[in-house]
Design an enzyme around this catalytic site. Structure first.
Site, PDB file in Angstrom:
ATOM      1  N   GLU A 168       0.851  -1.185   0.000  1.00 13.48           N
ATOM      2  CA  GLU A 168       0.000   0.000   0.000  1.00 13.48           C
ATOM      3  C   GLU A 168       0.893   1.244   0.000  1.00 13.48           C
ATOM      4  OE1 GLU A 168      -3.784   1.634   2.638  1.00 13.48           O
ATOM      5  OE2 GLU A 168      -2.103   0.664   3.670  1.00 13.48           O
TER       6      GLU A 168
ATOM      7  N   LYS B 155     -10.413   0.218  -1.773  1.00 13.33           N
ATOM      8  CA  LYS B 155     -10.447  -0.130  -0.357  1.00 13.33           C
ATOM      9  C   LYS B 155     -11.749   0.317   0.304  1.00 13.33           C
ATOM     10  CE  LYS B 155      -7.569   0.556   3.815  1.00 13.33           C
ATOM     11  NZ  LYS B 155      -6.420   1.351   4.335  1.00 13.33           N
TER      12      LYS B 155
ATOM     13  N   CYS C 157      -4.620  -3.531   3.483  1.00 13.03           N
ATOM     14  CA  CYS C 157      -4.243  -3.128   4.840  1.00 13.03           C
ATOM     15  C   CYS C 157      -5.335  -3.331   5.897  1.00 13.03           C
ATOM     16  CB  CYS C 157      -3.751  -1.684   4.824  1.00 13.03           C
ATOM     17  SG  CYS C 157      -2.750  -1.232   6.272  1.00 13.03           S
TER      18      CYS C 157
END
Length: 270
Positions: free
Chosen positions: A43, A113, A156
């Site tokens: 990321e 995300k 993440c």
């Protein structure tokens, strides 16, 4: 699906797009020279700086990141996972976007995300990802490759939400990607155990490229880019320096674990 080597790259990205891309290319080259056919970047691989700067430069970062991923995939004839970079969406916000690009430079999958990191940590750091990032609204899809297996994306903070990975495994995923810039404070206690849990409960490989070290001011990342097998065994760990974690992805191992522990077949609540 064949057996092959996969790489999880570990970087210390900074608020400098060009320097980050140079660092990323050096590490991709290192991974390929060690035999990797699938290379994943963490990321924020192309930019990790102040939120206001990220938004201001988002168009440039997005364009150059996408071109970089395509160029690397074609140059090295590999499949590349771009673990997270900003894509402008309007109203001074971006999508935190991960992509998969094949050796022809063709984008195979894209994920925005969905879980945003808005947290106050005891070490004095405050994170408000939602201040500049718009949450995605779609669950990630699974891309099926005859050679590499079925690939599922996440980013993440997603790793704390097991329902996302259950979705991916229910769609047939063999490999779960967790590219991250995990904080140093939370990483020391949670990073490895969360990755192992996602691997074990879904009987999948987990590939987790990572950021490490100090990026700017108080922003520190945990490191330990990791590859975990479907039994939860740590196959590779990049430690706390920039580098590469490499391990074999073996379809026979997936079949073996799922035969010995057929938990996905025993689910009661879908």
């Amino acid at each position: 699906m064949k057996s092959y080597l996969a790489a999880a790259i570990q970087m210390t990205s900074i608020p400098d797009l060009q320097k980050n891309l140079v660092q990323a290319e050096e590490l991709i080259d290192l991974a390929v020279r060690q035999g990797a056919e699938l290379v994943s970047l963490p990321e924020n691989f192309s930019f990790l700086g102040e939120e206001k700067d990220k938004v201001e430069l988002a168009q440039e970062i997005s364009e150059q990141s996408e071109q970089f991923l395509k160029t690397m995939a074609q140059r090295y004839q590999i499949t590349v996972v771009g673990g997270g970079f900003p894509v402008p969406v309007g109203d001074r916000k971006v999508y935190n976007t991960a992509t998969i690009v094949d050796p022809h430079g063709i984008e195979l999958a894209r994920y925005q995300k969905v879980h945003l990191f808005d947290v106050n940590l005891p070490d004095g750091n405050t994170y408000e990802e939602s201040g500049t990032v718009k949450a995605g609204t779609d669950l990630p899809s699974v891309y099926r490759s005859e050679e590499l297996g079925s690939l599922g994306l996440s980013v993440c903070y997603d790793v704390r939400f097991p329902e996302l990975y259950r979705h991916l495994s229910s769609k047939g995923a063999d490999i779960l990607f967790v590219p991250a810039a995990f904080t140093a404070y939370t990483g020391k206690d949670h990073w490895q155990v969360l990755l192992q849990a996602r691997a074990i409960e879904n009987t999948c490989y987990v590939i987790a490229p990572a950021q490490t070290g100090c990026h700017y001011d108080l922003r520190h990342s945990h490191g330990h880019a990791t590859i975990v097998d479907p039994w939860g065994v740590i196959l590779a760990d990049a430690g706390d320096k920039s580098g590469v974690a490499i391990a074999k992805i073996d379809p026979n191992r997936i079949e073996q674990v799922r035969s010995q522990m057929p938990s996905l077949q025993h689910r009661v609540f879908a």
